[in-house]
Scaffold this active site. Structure first.
Site, PDB file in Angstrom:
ATOM      1  N   ILE A 179       0.903  -1.186   0.051  1.00  0.00           N
ATOM      2  CA  ILE A 179      -0.083  -0.057  -0.131  1.00  0.00           C
ATOM      3  C   ILE A 179       0.794   1.130   0.056  1.00  0.00           C
ATOM      4  O   ILE A 179       1.821   1.144   0.678  1.00  0.00           O
ATOM      5  CB  ILE A 179      -0.752   0.023   1.404  1.00  0.00           C
ATOM      6  CG1 ILE A 179      -2.114  -1.191   1.004  1.00  0.00           C
ATOM      7  CG2 ILE A 179      -1.683   1.099   1.535  1.00  0.00           C
ATOM      8  CD1 ILE A 179      -3.077  -1.151   2.234  1.00  0.00           C
ATOM      9  N   HIS A 238      -6.067  -3.630 -11.108  1.00  0.00           N
ATOM     10  CA  HIS A 238      -6.702  -4.022 -10.338  1.00  0.00           C
ATOM     11  C   HIS A 238      -7.452  -5.552 -10.367  1.00  0.00           C
ATOM     12  O   HIS A 238      -8.307  -5.013 -11.586  1.00  0.00           O
ATOM     13  CB  HIS A 238      -7.405  -3.204  -9.407  1.00  0.00           C
ATOM     14  CG  HIS A 238      -8.074  -3.861  -8.033  1.00  0.00           C
ATOM     15  ND1 HIS A 238      -7.560  -4.184  -6.985  1.00  0.00           N
ATOM     16  CD2 HIS A 238      -9.564  -4.271  -8.072  1.00  0.00           C
ATOM     17  CE1 HIS A 238      -8.192  -4.743  -6.139  1.00  0.00           C
ATOM     18  NE2 HIS A 238      -9.628  -4.664  -6.750  1.00  0.00           N
TER      19      HIS A 238
HETATM   20  C1  GAR Z   1      -2.671  -9.339 -11.196  1.00  0.00           C
HETATM   21  O1  GAR Z   1      -3.903 -10.303 -11.275  1.00  0.00           O
HETATM   22  C2  GAR Z   1      -2.875  -7.992 -10.744  1.00  0.00           C
HETATM   23  O2  GAR Z   1      -4.092  -7.524 -11.134  1.00  0.00           O
HETATM   24  C3  GAR Z   1      -2.985  -8.284  -9.257  1.00  0.00           C
HETATM   25  O3  GAR Z   1      -1.962  -9.079  -8.974  1.00  0.00           O
HETATM   26  C4  GAR Z   1      -1.749  -9.949 -10.073  1.00  0.00           C
HETATM   27  C5  GAR Z   1      -0.117  -9.736 -10.336  1.00  0.00           C
HETATM   28  O4  GAR Z   1       0.148 -10.608 -11.524  1.00  0.00           O
HETATM   29  N1  GAR Z   1      -2.837  -7.074  -8.578  1.00  0.00           N
HETATM   30  C6  GAR Z   1      -3.429  -6.726  -7.500  1.00  0.00           C
HETATM   31  O5  GAR Z   1      -3.848  -7.633  -6.662  1.00  0.00           O
HETATM   32  C7  GAR Z   1      -3.080  -5.251  -6.735  1.00  0.00           C
HETATM   33  N2  GAR Z   1      -3.439  -5.201  -5.479  1.00  0.00           N
HETATM   34  P1  GAR Z   1       1.411 -10.617 -12.339  1.00  0.00           P
HETATM   35  O6  GAR Z   1       2.844 -10.501 -11.200  1.00  0.00           O
HETATM   36  O7  GAR Z   1       1.473 -12.025 -13.101  1.00  0.00           O
HETATM   37  O8  GAR Z   1       1.098  -9.526 -13.151  1.00  0.00           O
END
Ligand code: GAR
Length: 196
Positions: free
Chosen positions: A92, A109
Protein backbone atom coordinates in the site's frame (compact mmCIF):
# COMPACT_ATOMS: atom_id res chain seq x y z
CA UNK A 1 9.34 8.69 -26.23
CA UNK A 2 7.79 8.26 -22.78
CA UNK A 3 9.84 6.36 -20.20
CA UNK A 4 7.91 3.76 -18.20
CA UNK A 5 8.86 2.26 -14.83
CA UNK A 6 7.00 -0.88 -13.75
CA UNK A 7 6.63 -1.83 -10.06
CA UNK A 8 5.88 -5.44 -9.18
CA UNK A 9 6.01 -7.95 -6.34
CA UNK A 10 5.43 -11.30 -8.05
CA UNK A 11 5.52 -13.22 -11.26
CA UNK A 12 5.30 -10.22 -13.50
CA UNK A 13 3.00 -11.49 -16.23
CA UNK A 14 1.49 -8.01 -16.57
CA UNK A 15 5.00 -6.51 -16.73
CA UNK A 16 5.79 -8.94 -19.59
CA UNK A 17 2.61 -7.94 -21.43
CA UNK A 18 3.47 -4.25 -21.02
CA UNK A 19 7.16 -4.59 -21.89
CA UNK A 20 6.48 -6.74 -24.95
CA UNK A 21 3.93 -4.20 -26.18
CA UNK A 22 6.40 -1.29 -26.09
CA UNK A 23 8.00 -1.92 -29.47
CA UNK A 24 7.89 -0.38 -32.91
CA UNK A 25 5.78 2.78 -33.17
CA UNK A 26 4.65 2.55 -29.51
CA UNK A 27 5.00 5.96 -27.81
CA UNK A 28 6.79 4.51 -24.74
CA UNK A 29 9.66 2.27 -23.70
CA UNK A 30 10.42 0.54 -20.37
CA UNK A 31 13.19 2.18 -18.32
CA UNK A 32 13.05 0.23 -15.03
CA UNK A 33 11.42 -2.73 -13.30
CA UNK A 34 11.40 -2.15 -9.55
CA UNK A 35 10.37 -4.70 -6.91
CA UNK A 36 10.01 -4.83 -3.14
CA UNK A 37 10.68 -8.57 -3.37
CA UNK A 38 14.10 -9.86 -4.40
CA UNK A 39 12.53 -13.24 -5.25
CA UNK A 40 9.91 -11.80 -7.61
CA UNK A 41 9.87 -13.80 -10.84
CA UNK A 42 9.24 -10.57 -12.71
CA UNK A 43 12.79 -9.38 -12.02
CA UNK A 44 14.34 -12.25 -13.99
CA UNK A 45 11.80 -11.82 -16.78
CA UNK A 46 12.74 -8.12 -17.00
CA UNK A 47 16.46 -8.85 -17.01
CA UNK A 48 15.92 -11.38 -19.85
CA UNK A 49 14.43 -8.52 -21.83
CA UNK A 50 17.35 -6.19 -21.12
CA UNK A 51 15.29 -3.91 -18.87
CA UNK A 52 17.17 -2.41 -15.88
CA UNK A 53 15.97 -3.79 -12.54
CA UNK A 54 16.14 -2.62 -8.94
CA UNK A 55 15.01 -3.95 -5.57
CA UNK A 56 13.87 -2.05 -2.48
CA UNK A 57 13.04 -4.65 0.17
CA UNK A 58 10.32 -3.22 2.42
CA UNK A 59 11.16 -5.44 5.40
CA UNK A 60 14.18 -3.55 6.81
CA UNK A 61 11.98 -0.43 7.02
CA UNK A 62 9.86 -2.20 9.65
CA UNK A 63 6.63 -0.43 8.83
CA UNK A 64 8.17 3.01 8.22
CA UNK A 65 6.27 3.50 4.98
CA UNK A 66 7.64 7.01 4.42
CA UNK A 67 11.23 5.76 4.53
CA UNK A 68 10.40 2.81 2.24
CA UNK A 69 8.73 5.18 -0.21
CA UNK A 70 11.72 7.56 -0.11
CA UNK A 71 13.89 4.62 -1.16
CA UNK A 72 11.49 3.77 -4.00
CA UNK A 73 11.49 7.43 -5.03
CA UNK A 74 15.30 7.48 -5.13
CA UNK A 75 15.35 4.51 -7.54
CA UNK A 76 12.70 6.17 -9.69
CA UNK A 77 14.59 9.47 -9.79
CA UNK A 78 17.60 7.61 -11.17
CA UNK A 79 15.48 6.04 -13.93
CA UNK A 80 13.50 9.27 -14.65
CA UNK A 81 10.21 7.67 -15.74
CA UNK A 82 7.42 9.76 -17.23
CA UNK A 83 4.88 7.07 -16.30
CA UNK A 84 4.86 4.55 -13.43
CA UNK A 85 2.85 1.35 -13.86
CA UNK A 86 1.96 -0.72 -10.80
CA UNK A 87 1.68 -4.33 -12.00
CA UNK A 88 1.01 -6.67 -9.10
CA UNK A 89 2.81 -4.38 -6.64
CA UNK A 90 1.49 -5.59 -3.31
CA UNK A 91 2.45 -2.74 -0.97
CA UNK A 92 0.00 0.00 0.00
CA UNK A 93 1.35 3.42 -0.98
CA UNK A 94 0.70 6.53 1.12
CA UNK A 95 -0.29 9.98 -0.09
CA UNK A 96 3.30 11.13 0.35
CA UNK A 97 4.25 8.91 -2.59
CA UNK A 98 1.08 8.89 -4.67
CA UNK A 99 0.89 12.71 -4.64
CA UNK A 100 4.34 12.90 -6.25
CA UNK A 101 3.14 10.76 -9.16
CA UNK A 102 -0.46 11.88 -9.43
CA UNK A 103 -1.60 11.81 -13.04
CA UNK A 104 1.46 9.77 -14.01
CA UNK A 105 0.93 6.50 -12.08
CA UNK A 106 -1.35 3.65 -13.19
CA UNK A 107 -2.49 0.48 -11.42
CA UNK A 108 -4.19 -2.70 -12.56
CA UNK A 109 -6.67 -4.25 -10.16
CA UNK A 110 -8.36 -7.65 -10.63
CA UNK A 111 -11.98 -6.56 -10.31
CA UNK A 112 -14.50 -4.31 -11.99
CA UNK A 113 -13.97 -1.28 -9.76
CA UNK A 114 -15.64 0.21 -7.78
CA UNK A 115 -16.52 -3.38 -6.79
CA UNK A 116 -14.07 -5.34 -4.64
CA UNK A 117 -11.24 -3.02 -3.72
CA UNK A 118 -8.42 -4.72 -1.83
CA UNK A 119 -7.62 -8.44 -1.76
CA UNK A 120 -9.42 -11.74 -2.57
CA UNK A 121 -11.42 -10.13 -5.34
CA UNK A 122 -12.24 -13.37 -7.17
CA UNK A 123 -13.47 -15.24 -4.08
CA UNK A 124 -15.65 -12.23 -3.22
CA UNK A 125 -17.15 -12.03 -6.73
CA UNK A 126 -17.99 -15.74 -6.68
CA UNK A 127 -19.43 -15.55 -3.15
CA UNK A 128 -21.63 -12.66 -4.23
CA UNK A 129 -23.08 -14.75 -7.09
CA UNK A 130 -21.82 -12.36 -9.76
CA UNK A 131 -22.01 -13.56 -13.36
CA UNK A 132 -19.38 -11.14 -14.66
CA UNK A 133 -15.90 -10.31 -13.36
CA UNK A 134 -12.98 -8.43 -14.82
CA UNK A 135 -10.14 -6.03 -14.26
CA UNK A 136 -9.60 -2.28 -14.10
CA UNK A 137 -6.72 0.05 -14.92
CA UNK A 138 -6.94 3.33 -13.05
CA UNK A 139 -4.87 6.35 -12.13
CA UNK A 140 -3.42 5.97 -8.66
CA UNK A 141 -4.55 8.40 -5.97
CA UNK A 142 -4.08 8.30 -2.21
CA UNK A 143 -7.27 6.24 -1.83
CA UNK A 144 -6.74 2.47 -2.26
CA UNK A 145 -7.92 1.08 -5.63
CA UNK A 146 -9.60 4.37 -6.43
CA UNK A 147 -8.80 7.13 -8.91
CA UNK A 148 -9.99 7.84 -12.44
CA UNK A 149 -10.73 4.68 -14.43
CA UNK A 150 -8.69 4.36 -17.63
CA UNK A 151 -10.02 1.01 -18.77
CA UNK A 152 -11.94 -2.14 -17.89
CA UNK A 153 -12.21 -5.63 -19.36
CA UNK A 154 -15.07 -8.00 -18.54
CA UNK A 155 -15.05 -11.80 -18.45
CA UNK A 156 -17.87 -14.25 -17.61
CA UNK A 157 -17.97 -16.16 -14.35
CA UNK A 158 -18.83 -19.83 -14.93
CA UNK A 159 -21.01 -21.76 -12.44
CA UNK A 160 -18.12 -24.11 -11.62
CA UNK A 161 -15.45 -21.40 -11.27
CA UNK A 162 -13.12 -21.40 -8.30
CA UNK A 163 -11.13 -18.31 -7.33
CA UNK A 164 -8.15 -19.88 -9.15
CA UNK A 165 -9.96 -20.60 -12.44
CA UNK A 166 -11.54 -17.16 -12.40
CA UNK A 167 -8.19 -15.51 -11.60
CA UNK A 168 -6.63 -17.20 -14.64
CA UNK A 169 -9.42 -15.94 -16.91
CA UNK A 170 -9.18 -12.41 -15.53
CA UNK A 171 -5.38 -12.43 -15.82
CA UNK A 172 -5.65 -13.18 -19.54
CA UNK A 173 -7.91 -10.14 -19.83
CA UNK A 174 -5.41 -8.05 -17.83
CA UNK A 175 -2.76 -8.87 -20.43
CA UNK A 176 -4.99 -7.39 -23.16
CA UNK A 177 -6.24 -4.42 -21.16
CA UNK A 178 -3.09 -2.99 -19.58
CA UNK A 179 -1.09 -2.65 -22.83
CA UNK A 180 -4.11 -1.10 -24.56
CA UNK A 181 -4.49 1.48 -21.78
CA UNK A 182 -0.78 2.26 -21.59
CA UNK A 183 -0.55 2.87 -25.33
CA UNK A 184 -3.47 5.29 -25.20
CA UNK A 185 -2.26 7.00 -21.99
CA UNK A 186 1.32 7.40 -23.27
CA UNK A 187 -0.16 9.05 -26.35
CA UNK A 188 -1.89 11.61 -24.10
CA UNK A 189 -5.41 10.16 -24.37
CA UNK A 190 -7.20 9.32 -21.12
CA UNK A 191 -10.43 8.11 -22.71
CA UNK A 192 -11.26 4.80 -21.00
CA UNK A 193 -10.56 1.57 -22.90
CA UNK A 194 -13.51 -0.81 -22.58
CA UNK A 195 -12.99 -4.47 -23.56
CA UNK A 196 -15.27 -7.50 -23.40
C1 GAR B 1 -2.63 -9.44 -11.14
O1 GAR B 1 -3.81 -10.21 -11.17
C2 GAR B 1 -2.95 -8.04 -10.66
O2 GAR B 1 -4.17 -7.54 -11.11
C3 GAR B 1 -2.97 -8.26 -9.17
O3 GAR B 1 -1.89 -9.13 -8.92
C4 GAR B 1 -1.68 -9.96 -10.05
C5 GAR B 1 -0.22 -9.84 -10.46
O4 GAR B 1 0.11 -10.81 -11.44
N1 GAR B 1 -2.83 -7.02 -8.47
C6 GAR B 1 -3.34 -6.80 -7.26
O5 GAR B 1 -3.97 -7.63 -6.64
C7 GAR B 1 -3.05 -5.42 -6.71
N2 GAR B 1 -3.61 -5.29 -5.39
P1 GAR B 1 1.45 -10.65 -12.31
O6 GAR B 1 2.60 -10.50 -11.31
O7 GAR B 1 1.55 -11.95 -13.05
O8 GAR B 1 1.30 -9.47 -13.19
Amino acid sequence: TARVAILLSGGGSNMVALADSMVGDHPARPCLVLSNNADAGGLARAAERGIPTAIVDHRPFKGDRAAFEDALQAKLETARPDIVCLAGFMRILTAGFTDRWQGRMLNIHPSLLPKYRGLDTHARAIAAGDSVAGCTVHEVTAALDDGPILGQARVPIAPDDTPATLAARVLTAEHRLYPAVLRRFAGGDRTPVMLG
